[in-house]
Design a protein around this motif. Structure first.
Motif, PDB file in Angstrom:
ATOM      1  N   THR A  10       3.545   1.331  -8.500  1.00  0.00           N
ATOM      2  CA  THR A  10       3.459   1.051  -7.069  1.00  0.00           C
ATOM      3  C   THR A  10       4.738   1.523  -6.372  1.00  0.00           C
ATOM      4  N   VAL A  11       4.637   1.683  -5.049  1.00  0.00           N
ATOM      5  CA  VAL A  11       5.825   1.961  -4.230  1.00  0.00           C
ATOM      6  C   VAL A  11       6.581   0.641  -4.083  1.00  0.00           C
ATOM      7  N   LYS A  12       7.871   0.666  -4.420  1.00  0.00           N
ATOM      8  CA  LYS A  12       8.638  -0.590  -4.448  1.00  0.00           C
ATOM      9  C   LYS A  12       9.264  -0.934  -3.093  1.00  0.00           C
ATOM     10  N   ASP A  13       9.642   0.091  -2.308  1.00  0.00           N
ATOM     11  CA  ASP A  13      10.340  -0.128  -1.041  1.00  0.00           C
ATOM     12  C   ASP A  13       9.312  -0.500   0.039  1.00  0.00           C
ATOM     13  N   GLU A  14       9.421  -1.744   0.540  1.00  0.00           N
ATOM     14  CA  GLU A  14       8.413  -2.223   1.507  1.00  0.00           C
ATOM     15  C   GLU A  14       8.391  -1.382   2.779  1.00  0.00           C
ATOM     16  N   ALA A  15       9.562  -0.857   3.180  1.00  0.00           N
ATOM     17  CA  ALA A  15       9.622  -0.022   4.401  1.00  0.00           C
ATOM     18  C   ALA A  15       8.750   1.231   4.218  1.00  0.00           C
ATOM     19  N   LEU A  16       8.734   1.773   3.004  1.00  0.00           N
ATOM     20  CA  LEU A  16       7.895   2.958   2.741  1.00  0.00           C
ATOM     21  C   LEU A  16       6.412   2.589   2.817  1.00  0.00           C
ATOM     22  N   CYS A  17       6.075   1.391   2.325  1.00  0.00           N
ATOM     23  CA  CYS A  17       4.667   0.939   2.387  1.00  0.00           C
ATOM     24  C   CYS A  17       4.257   0.758   3.848  1.00  0.00           C
ATOM     25  N   GLU A  18       5.168   0.157   4.641  1.00  0.00           N
ATOM     26  CA  GLU A  18       4.859  -0.064   6.063  1.00  0.00           C
ATOM     27  C   GLU A  18       4.668   1.263   6.795  1.00  0.00           C
ATOM     28  N   ARG A  19       5.512   2.246   6.446  1.00  0.00           N
ATOM     29  CA  ARG A  19       5.381   3.563   7.096  1.00  0.00           C
ATOM     30  C   ARG A  19       4.032   4.186   6.750  1.00  0.00           C
ATOM     31  N   ARG A  20       3.610   4.034   5.506  1.00  0.00           N
ATOM     32  CA  ARG A  20       2.286   4.555   5.118  1.00  0.00           C
ATOM     33  C   ARG A  20       1.211   3.907   5.997  1.00  0.00           C
ATOM     34  N   ALA A  21       1.299   2.575   6.123  1.00  0.00           N
ATOM     35  CA  ALA A  21       0.271   1.852   6.889  1.00  0.00           C
ATOM     36  C   ALA A  21       0.271   2.318   8.348  1.00  0.00           C
ATOM     37  N   LYS A  22       1.488   2.487   8.913  1.00  0.00           N
ATOM     38  CA  LYS A  22       1.593   2.952  10.316  1.00  0.00           C
ATOM     39  C   LYS A  22       0.932   4.302  10.501  1.00  0.00           C
ATOM     40  N   ASN A  23       0.985   5.122   9.459  1.00  0.00           N
ATOM     41  CA  ASN A  23       0.379   6.459   9.527  1.00  0.00           C
ATOM     42  C   ASN A  23      -1.099   6.444   9.145  1.00  0.00           C
ATOM     43  N   GLY A  24      -1.672   5.229   9.071  1.00  0.00           N
ATOM     44  CA  GLY A  24      -3.105   5.106   8.808  1.00  0.00           C
ATOM     45  C   GLY A  24      -3.489   5.340   7.360  1.00  0.00           C
ATOM     46  N   ARG A  25      -2.502   5.218   6.455  1.00  0.00           N
ATOM     47  CA  ARG A  25      -2.798   5.419   5.030  1.00  0.00           C
ATOM     48  C   ARG A  25      -2.798   4.057   4.340  1.00  0.00           C
ATOM     49  N   PRO A  26      -3.424   3.945   3.159  1.00  0.00           N
ATOM     50  CA  PRO A  26      -3.315   2.681   2.419  1.00  0.00           C
ATOM     51  C   PRO A  26      -1.844   2.391   2.115  1.00  0.00           C
ATOM     52  N   GLU A  27      -1.460   1.099   2.087  1.00  0.00           N
ATOM     53  CA  GLU A  27      -0.047   0.760   1.835  1.00  0.00           C
ATOM     54  C   GLU A  27       0.451   1.327   0.511  1.00  0.00           C
ATOM     55  N   GLN A  28      -0.415   1.361  -0.470  1.00  0.00           N
ATOM     56  CA  GLN A  28      -0.031   1.855  -1.792  1.00  0.00           C
ATOM     57  C   GLN A  28      -0.900   3.056  -2.168  1.00  0.00           C
ATOM     58  N   PRO A  29      -0.327   4.038  -2.874  1.00  0.00           N
ATOM     59  CA  PRO A  29      -1.166   5.116  -3.413  1.00  0.00           C
ATOM     60  C   PRO A  29      -2.085   4.555  -4.508  1.00  0.00           C
ATOM     61  N   ALA A  30      -3.147   5.285  -4.780  1.00  0.00           N
ATOM     62  CA  ALA A  30      -4.031   4.899  -5.898  1.00  0.00           C
ATOM     63  C   ALA A  30      -3.320   5.187  -7.220  1.00  0.00           C
ATOM     64  N   ARG A  31      -3.812   4.559  -8.294  1.00  0.00           N
ATOM     65  CA  ARG A  31      -3.247   4.775  -9.635  1.00  0.00           C
ATOM     66  C   ARG A  31      -4.347   5.331 -10.535  1.00  0.00           C
ATOM     67  N   ILE A  32      -3.960   6.271 -11.383  1.00  0.00           N
ATOM     68  CA  ILE A  32      -4.957   6.942 -12.235  1.00  0.00           C
ATOM     69  C   ILE A  32      -4.455   6.957 -13.673  1.00  0.00           C
ATOM     70  N   VAL A  33      -5.324   6.559 -14.615  1.00  0.00           N
ATOM     71  CA  VAL A  33      -4.999   6.647 -16.040  1.00  0.00           C
ATOM     72  C   VAL A  33      -5.952   7.643 -16.690  1.00  0.00           C
ATOM     73  N   VAL A  34      -5.404   8.576 -17.462  1.00  0.00           N
ATOM     74  CA  VAL A  34      -6.227   9.514 -18.236  1.00  0.00           C
ATOM     75  C   VAL A  34      -6.360   8.907 -19.634  1.00  0.00           C
TER      76      VAL A  34
END
Ligand SMILES: NC(=O)C1=CN([C@@H]2O[C@H](COP(=O)(O)OP(=O)(O)OC[C@H]3O[C@@H](n4cnc5c(N)ncnc54)[C@H](O)[C@@H]3O)[C@@H](O)[C@H]2O)C=CC1
Ligand SMILES: Nc1nc(O)c(N)c(N[C@@H]2O[C@H](COP(=O)(O)O)[C@@H](O)[C@H]2O)n1
Length: 223
Positions: free
Chosen positions: A59-83
């Motif tokens: 996950t993104v650890k810095d809350e300010a980065l999560c908030e910026r994502r949300a402000k830009n209309g993106r989910p707060e966290q990126p998706a996670r993928i396991v192969v």
């Protein structure tokens, strides 16, 4: 789709020790850079070897980065993928918590009971007979709207991604330590290339903490 591999190695090219436990090679500034790269991405990818060794949260650890994502209309966290060809991701793995959506890419051979257990916690993408077919799996992820992909490792997965021509950029932090060990994982393991070695163009070098960040783009393969 744009795929960036970001990983940290020791000065001798190891991702971890022969014990395959998580080793902090990056210092504080490089982990912060990695967090910013996560925040720019739609999804963060690892192989199941990394899940079993590190139990990462991705996950993104810095809350300010999560908030910026949300402000830009993106989910707060990126998706996670396991192969994960045979569905070995433990159902209590940190990556399966509800902090962000998780996709588990399995092969058609993954046992039915493991698939059923994982379906309760993740979106399953099935591609490949007995091993995940990365080209098909990534095409499926792109259809889900995941365009900016960050791959963190480990060495088996990174090799396979180079092998099938899926890597656009490599960002490699080389830390000021020596790990050694012939069985310790390196940046690209797998079977290894004996010809047609992928060729990289060095775009930038930056001094960070006690190491160096090398940013490469991957040259197109001529058919
Ligand atoms: N220093 C760093 O930046 C990082 C270090 N690591 C380290 O890397 C190690 C884990 O790396 P690995 O053992 O290489 O495991 P890995 O994370 O690369 O996973 C490999 C596994 O993925 C599955 N898989 C399914 N389809 C595949 C395909 N088409 N190609 C390749 N693999 C496929 C297989 O089960 C395979 O064994 C750990 O020690 C971990 O701590 C992991 C990530 C980053
Ligand atoms: N960039 C980088 N530097 C290191 O020194 C590392 N050990 C890693 N490891 C990666 O980070 C994941 C842990 O993520 P969480 O903190 O749990 O979110 C780990 O699984 C590796 O992918 N990376």
């Amino acid at each position: 789709m744009h795929v960036v591999v970001n990983a940290a190695t020791s000065a001798d090219g190891k991702l971890s020790s022969r014990k395959r436990e998580q080793v902090a090679i990056s210092g504080e500034s490089d982990f912060a850079r990695m967090d910013r790269l996560r925040a720019e991405s739609d999804a963060i990818v690892v192989g199941v070897g990394t899940v079993l060794a590190d139990d990462p949260h991705l996950t993104v650890k810095d809350e300010a980065l999560c908030e910026r994502r949300a402000k830009n209309g993106r989910p707060e966290q990126p998706a996670r993928i396991v192969v994960d060809s045979s569905g070995r991701t433990p159902v209590d793995a940190a990556i399966l918590d509800d902090a962000a959506p998780t996709y588990v890419c399995v092969s058609d051979d993954a046992p039915v009971d493991r698939r059923a257990n994982l379906t309760d916690h993740a979106n399953l993408v099935s591609a490949g007979d007995d091993r995940v077919d990365l080209l098909r799996a990534f095409a499926g992820l792109q259809e889900e709207g995941l365009e900016r992909i960050m791959v963190e490792g480990g060495g088996e997965l990174i090799f396979s991604l180079f092998e099938c021509g899926l890597v656009d950029e490599l960002r490699m932090y080389v830390g000021g330590t020596v790990i050694g060990g012939r069985d310790a994982p390196t940046l690209a393991d797998g079977a290894g290339f004996v010809e047609d070695f992928p060729s990289l163009a060095l775009e930038r070098v930056e001094r960070i903490d006690d190491g160096a960040l090398l940013c490469w783009t991957v040259d197109e393969i001529d058919d």
